[in-house]
Design a protein around this motif. Structure first.
Motif, PDB file in Angstrom:
ATOM      1  N   GLU A  42      -7.372   5.364  -9.582  1.00  0.00           N
ATOM      2  CA  GLU A  42      -7.957   4.034  -9.420  1.00  0.00           C
ATOM      3  C   GLU A  42      -6.959   2.992  -8.903  1.00  0.00           C
ATOM      4  O   GLU A  42      -7.345   1.925  -8.442  1.00  0.00           O
ATOM      5  CB  GLU A  42      -8.569   3.552 -10.741  1.00  0.00           C
ATOM      6  N   GLU A  43      -5.665   3.315  -8.945  1.00  0.00           N
ATOM      7  CA  GLU A  43      -4.649   2.365  -8.465  1.00  0.00           C
ATOM      8  C   GLU A  43      -4.231   2.628  -7.024  1.00  0.00           C
ATOM      9  O   GLU A  43      -3.588   1.782  -6.400  1.00  0.00           O
ATOM     10  CB  GLU A  43      -3.402   2.430  -9.361  1.00  0.00           C
ATOM     11  N   ARG A  44      -4.559   3.787  -6.470  1.00  0.00           N
ATOM     12  CA  ARG A  44      -4.020   4.191  -5.169  1.00  0.00           C
ATOM     13  C   ARG A  44      -4.420   3.242  -4.047  1.00  0.00           C
ATOM     14  O   ARG A  44      -3.561   2.721  -3.328  1.00  0.00           O
ATOM     15  CB  ARG A  44      -4.477   5.621  -4.834  1.00  0.00           C
ATOM     16  N   ILE A  45      -5.714   3.023  -3.861  1.00  0.00           N
ATOM     17  CA  ILE A  45      -6.172   2.202  -2.742  1.00  0.00           C
ATOM     18  C   ILE A  45      -5.712   0.756  -2.877  1.00  0.00           C
ATOM     19  O   ILE A  45      -5.192   0.181  -1.904  1.00  0.00           O
ATOM     20  CB  ILE A  45      -7.714   2.282  -2.585  1.00  0.00           C
ATOM     21  N   GLY A  93      -2.904  -4.738  14.341  1.00  0.00           N
ATOM     22  CA  GLY A  93      -3.867  -3.920  15.073  1.00  0.00           C
ATOM     23  C   GLY A  93      -4.232  -2.622  14.390  1.00  0.00           C
ATOM     24  O   GLY A  93      -5.010  -1.835  14.926  1.00  0.00           O
ATOM     25  N   LEU A  94      -3.665  -2.375  13.198  1.00  0.00           N
ATOM     26  CA  LEU A  94      -3.956  -1.144  12.473  1.00  0.00           C
ATOM     27  C   LEU A  94      -4.792  -1.426  11.235  1.00  0.00           C
ATOM     28  O   LEU A  94      -4.759  -2.521  10.682  1.00  0.00           O
ATOM     29  CB  LEU A  94      -2.645  -0.463  12.036  1.00  0.00           C
ATOM     30  N   LYS A  95      -5.546  -0.426  10.815  1.00  0.00           N
ATOM     31  CA  LYS A  95      -6.243  -0.463   9.529  1.00  0.00           C
ATOM     32  C   LYS A  95      -5.240  -0.056   8.459  1.00  0.00           C
ATOM     33  O   LYS A  95      -4.243   0.613   8.738  1.00  0.00           O
ATOM     34  CB  LYS A  95      -7.417   0.508   9.513  1.00  0.00           C
ATOM     35  N   TRP A  96      -5.507  -0.384   7.200  1.00  0.00           N
ATOM     36  CA  TRP A  96      -4.549  -0.057   6.137  1.00  0.00           C
ATOM     37  C   TRP A  96      -4.306   1.442   6.040  1.00  0.00           C
ATOM     38  O   TRP A  96      -3.183   1.902   5.796  1.00  0.00           O
ATOM     39  CB  TRP A  96      -5.006  -0.629   4.789  1.00  0.00           C
ATOM     40  N   TYR A  97      -5.359   2.236   6.252  1.00  0.00           N
ATOM     41  CA  TYR A  97      -5.219   3.680   6.142  1.00  0.00           C
ATOM     42  C   TYR A  97      -4.500   4.262   7.349  1.00  0.00           C
ATOM     43  O   TYR A  97      -3.822   5.293   7.238  1.00  0.00           O
ATOM     44  CB  TYR A  97      -6.578   4.359   5.918  1.00  0.00           C
ATOM     45  N   GLU A  98      -4.613   3.610   8.505  1.00  0.00           N
ATOM     46  CA  GLU A  98      -3.866   4.053   9.677  1.00  0.00           C
ATOM     47  C   GLU A  98      -2.376   3.765   9.497  1.00  0.00           C
ATOM     48  O   GLU A  98      -1.527   4.611   9.809  1.00  0.00           O
ATOM     49  CB  GLU A  98      -4.396   3.355  10.928  1.00  0.00           C
ATOM     50  N   PHE A  99      -2.062   2.573   9.009  1.00  0.00           N
ATOM     51  CA  PHE A  99      -0.663   2.241   8.755  1.00  0.00           C
ATOM     52  C   PHE A  99      -0.053   3.229   7.759  1.00  0.00           C
ATOM     53  O   PHE A  99       1.077   3.705   7.942  1.00  0.00           O
ATOM     54  CB  PHE A  99      -0.533   0.815   8.215  1.00  0.00           C
TER      55      PHE A  99
END
Length: 345
Positions: free
Chosen positions: A168-171, A186-192
């Motif tokens: 529950e803390e990861r994202i 220009g990046l999404k958090w998951y892309e970064f």
């Protein structure tokens, strides 16, 4: 590629055999299990990374020694954290201090297991760290490259801590970390996050330094060419082929955060195009383009791809965007898999 198969890969396996012998003697059962599993299941990582040794000239064997040792640390710690008996960020941070020390000759080795129950590895992790340090110590131009490899290493370590804590803390941790970055435009958090998970930039910088061609301009150009886009392409491809496997095992997969398969395909093509554009500024441009095309061709030839929805469309579009050599690597890797039953990235 002839040189890689005839000389580099045999040297990789020679180095790995030494680490396997040491891992087999690890006193703690869990640490021994994870050390051996990480080499057995991720030899491909060392083989792929070792291609950068070709940039090291006469010191290519030293480059292979460093790449194998550093990548083995990475794969071992990934196994320890993924299948961990601990969910303590302090534990993960201390384990990954070993990767910082490996990049910094003169740093003392630490008690990397001090926050976990399993601790006796017979000196395995410290030996990996010292091996990396010995390759780097005394390199006249390493002071130029150290800030860049250290920055890439710190980002990698941060990712490993944030993505392995309680679910529950990861994202929230990853999103907060992303919001603090200046290099993430220009990046999404998951892309970064994916961009920080590759060791290729470090291997490139170290190999050029061993080859005696390093200077401030080259160090800056390599760092900017590899991060974020080439490194991001590398790890996004890794997550792409593991989608079904990660879903079944409940593991974090950054590809699952795209709104649609169509959006994911579009963003992958964008990463390919940005990688092509940025690597044009590098010396040995054809080598770096080969890396990009090889990544796309080889990952998309993995057997796991056939189990993914809309895979044929995805593969076709990405191969077309990547270029003729990507199709060559795709074909060659499929042939390799047929000759080596059961092999997978």
């Amino acid at each position: 590629m002839r040189n890689v198969y005839r000389h580099v890969f045999p040297q990789v396996h020679k180095e790995l055999n030494g680490w396997i012998s040491m891992a087999q003697k690890i006193p703690n059962e869990e640490l021994r299990k994870q050390a051996l599993a990480s080499i057995e299941g991720k030899t491909f990582h060392c083989e792929g990374g070792s291609i950068y040794s070709m940039l090291a000239g006469r010191r290519w064997k030293d480059a292979v020694k460093f790449i194998v040792a550093y990548q083995t640390i990475s794969d071992y710690l990934d196994n320890l954290c993924d299948r961990s008996t601990s969910l303590d960020p302090q534990d993960f941070r201390m384990l990954h201090q070993s990767m910082t020390d490996a990049l910094t000759p003169g740093n003392p080795v630490h008690d990397y297991y001090q926050y976990r129950e399993e601790r006796n590895d017979g000196g395995y992790l410290k030996s990996l760290v010292i091996t990396c340090q010995k390759v780097l110590e005394g390199l006249p131009d390493y002071s130029i490259v150290h800030p860049y490899v250290n920055q890439l290493g710190d980002l990698y370590n941060d990712l490993q801590v944030h993505k392995h804590v309680v679910e529950e803390e990861r994202i929230p941790r990853l999103q907060t970390w992303f919001s603090e970055q200046k290099t993430a435009k220009g990046l999404k958090w998951y892309e970064f996050s994916a961009c920080t998970g590759s060791t290729l930039g470090i291997f490139c910088l170290v190999s050029y330094t061993l080859g005696g061609t390093m200077n401030e301009r080259l160090a800056k150009t390599v760092a900017e060419s590899y991060f974020p886009f080439l490194q991001g392409l590398h790890i996004l491809l890794d997550y792409y082929i593991d989608q079904q496997e990660d879903e079944e095992e409940g593991d974090l997969n950054f590809c699952s955060y795209y709104e649609s398969e169509r959006e994911m395909r579009k963003r992958f093509v964008y990463f390919v195009e940005e990688t092509k554009s940025r690597t044009k500024t590098l010396p040995d441009v054809h080598f770096h383009q080969m890396i990009q095309e090889g990544l796309v061709g080889m990952y998309l030839a993995d057997r796991k791809v056939s189990r993914l929805e809309n895979a044929k469309v995805f593969v076709r579009e990405l191969l077309n965007a990547s270029g003729r050599k990507a199709k060559f690597f795709h074909f060659q890797t499929k042939v390799y898999h047929k000759l080596k039953p059961g092999k997978s990235l």
